[in-house]
Design an enzyme around this catalytic site. Structure first.
Site, PDB file in Angstrom:
ATOM      1  N   GLU A   1       0.852  -1.201   0.000  1.00 13.47           N
ATOM      2  CA  GLU A   1       0.000   0.000   0.000  1.00 13.47           C
ATOM      3  C   GLU A   1       0.892   1.257   0.000  1.00 13.47           C
ATOM      4  O   GLU A   1       1.948   1.283   0.653  1.00 13.47           O
ATOM      5  CB  GLU A   1      -0.845  -0.033   1.287  1.00 13.47           C
TER       6      GLU A   1
ATOM      7  N   LYS B   1      -9.328   2.377  -2.141  1.00  7.09           N
ATOM      8  CA  LYS B   1      -9.626   1.733  -0.846  1.00  7.09           C
ATOM      9  C   LYS B   1     -10.986   2.168  -0.308  1.00  7.09           C
ATOM     10  O   LYS B   1     -11.248   3.363  -0.116  1.00  7.09           O
ATOM     11  CB  LYS B   1      -8.514   2.099   0.143  1.00  7.09           C
TER      12      LYS B   1
ATOM     13  N   CYS C   1      -5.213  -3.228   2.437  1.00  9.01           N
ATOM     14  CA  CYS C   1      -4.962  -3.252   3.875  1.00  9.01           C
ATOM     15  C   CYS C   1      -6.228  -3.443   4.707  1.00  9.01           C
ATOM     16  O   CYS C   1      -6.813  -4.510   4.689  1.00  9.01           O
ATOM     17  CB  CYS C   1      -4.159  -2.021   4.287  1.00  9.01           C
TER      18      CYS C   1
HETATM   19  C1  ACM Z   1      -4.127   0.155   7.083  1.00  5.56           C
HETATM   20  O1  ACM Z   1      -5.243   0.031   6.575  1.00  5.56           O
HETATM   21  N1  ACM Z   1      -3.127   0.705   6.436  1.00  5.56           N
HETATM   22  C2  ACM Z   1      -3.880  -0.315   8.460  1.00  5.56           C
END
Ligand code: ACM
Length: 265
Positions: A40, A111, A144
C-alpha cells in the site's frame, strides 16, 4: 501454472522516485513471475502529518513518473504489477492500487474502508469492488484494512476473482496475516498480501507478507522485518473449484435470502 508473488520492503517516506529505485533493485528476484504485488502507498509512504503533505506527495494518473518507472519494469520483465499509490484526482486524494502490465495501466481500485487517520487525508473509495481481466485470469484488489470486512472478499468471489491482490501497510499485530488464509478458504481463491516493513513515526509495520491458496494453506510468508520477494506457482483451476466437500460449495450453499440484514446500514 501462473507465478504470483509479493515484494515486501520499507518505502522511504516522501520519495516516490527513491521508492521506484528500491522496487527496481528487487526486480532481479522477480525471475519469471507473471504477477507481483507491492505494498500500500509504496509511492509516497504512509504516515502523513497533514492532508497538505499527502497532496504534495501524490500521483496524478496516468502521467505519474513513479508509475512510468513501474511500467518500464512491466515491459522489461513481461510482468503485471499491482502497486499501492497515493492518487490525486483534482483536489481529492484516494488511497489507490493500480494494476499495470506491459501495455500500461489496466485499472485501479480505491480503498473502500479507510483506517484511522486516513479518514483525515483520503476520500473513501468510489469505484466499488471491480475485477480485472488478464487473459483468462480474473483479479480483484483490496487494500490493507479492507481485510476486516468479509463482505468485500465475498463480493470479489461472486465476481469470480481467482486471485485477490492485497497491498498493505498493516499495523495491528498479526491479525490480517491470520485472517488472509481464512478469507482464502472461505472463498476458495488465492490471496497475495504484500505488506511493508519498517517504522514511520509511532507506527510499526508488521511485514510477514503472505500468499494463501484456496485450501486455506499458507504457500509463502515473509519475515517481519526483511526486504523479501517470494513467488509461488499457482494452479488457477483450484480457485475455480468452489467445493469444500463433494457435497458443499462455498458459493452454492449460501443462503442469501436470509442474509438481507448484512446489506442494511
Ligand atoms: C491500514 O489500513 N493501512 C492499516
Amino acid at each position: 501454472m501462473l507465478k504470483i508473488g509479493f515484494a515486501q520492503f520499507a518505502p522511504v517516506f516522501g520519495h516516490p522516485l527513491k521508492n521506484a529505485e528500491l522496487i527496481e533493485s528487487m526486480a532481479p528476484d522477480f525471475q519469471s513471475a507473471d504477477l507481483i504485488v507491492l505494498p500500500e502507498l509504496c509511492s509516497s509512504g504512509y504516515n502523513f502529518s497533514s492532508r497538505e503533505e499527502a497532496l504534495a506527495l501524490s500521483e496524478v494518473l496516468p502521467q505519474s513518473p513513479f508509475l512510468e518507472r513501474l511500467h518500464s519494469l512491466c515491459t522489461q520483465h513481461n510482468l503485471y504489477l499491482v502497486a499501492g499509490v497515493n492518487e490525486r484526482d483534482g483536489d481529492l486524494l484516494y488511497n489507490s492500487a493500480v494494476l499495470m502490465g506491459p501495455g500500461g495501466i489496466l485499472g485501479k481500485y480505491r480503498k473502500m474502508h479507510l483506517f484511522w487517520n486516513e479518514k483525515d487525508i483520503f476520500e473513501p473509495g468510489n469505484l466499488g469492488f471491480p475485477v480485472f481481466q488478464i487473459e483468462n485470469l480474473t483479479l480483484g484488489i483490496l487494500i490493507c484494512f479492507d481485510w476486516i470486512f468479509p463482505e468485500a472478499w465475498r463480493i470479489l468471489a461472486l465476481k469470480k476473482a481467482d486471485i485477490i491482490c492485497h497491498p498493505s501497510n498493516l499495523v495491528l499485530p498479526g491479525l490480517a496475516q491470520r485472517a488472509v488464509p481464512i478469507r482464502a478458504v472461505e472463498n476458495r481463491f488465492f490471496v497475495v498480501m504484500a505488506n511493508r516493513t519498517g517504522d514511520e513515526g509511532d507506527l510499526h509495520f508488521t511485514g510477514c507478507s503472505t500468499i494463501a491458496g484456496p485450501a486455506g494453506n499458507v504457500l509463502a510468508q515473509a519475515s517481519e522485518g526483511a526486504t523479501e520477494v517470494k513467488i509461488v506457482e499457482a494452479d488457477i483451476s483450484l480457485a475455480r473449484d468452489k467445493q469444500i466437500t463433494p457435497r458443499n460449495s462455498v458459493i452454492l450453499d449460501r443462503r442469501p435470502a436470509d442474509y438481507d440484514l448484512i446489506c442494511k446500514s
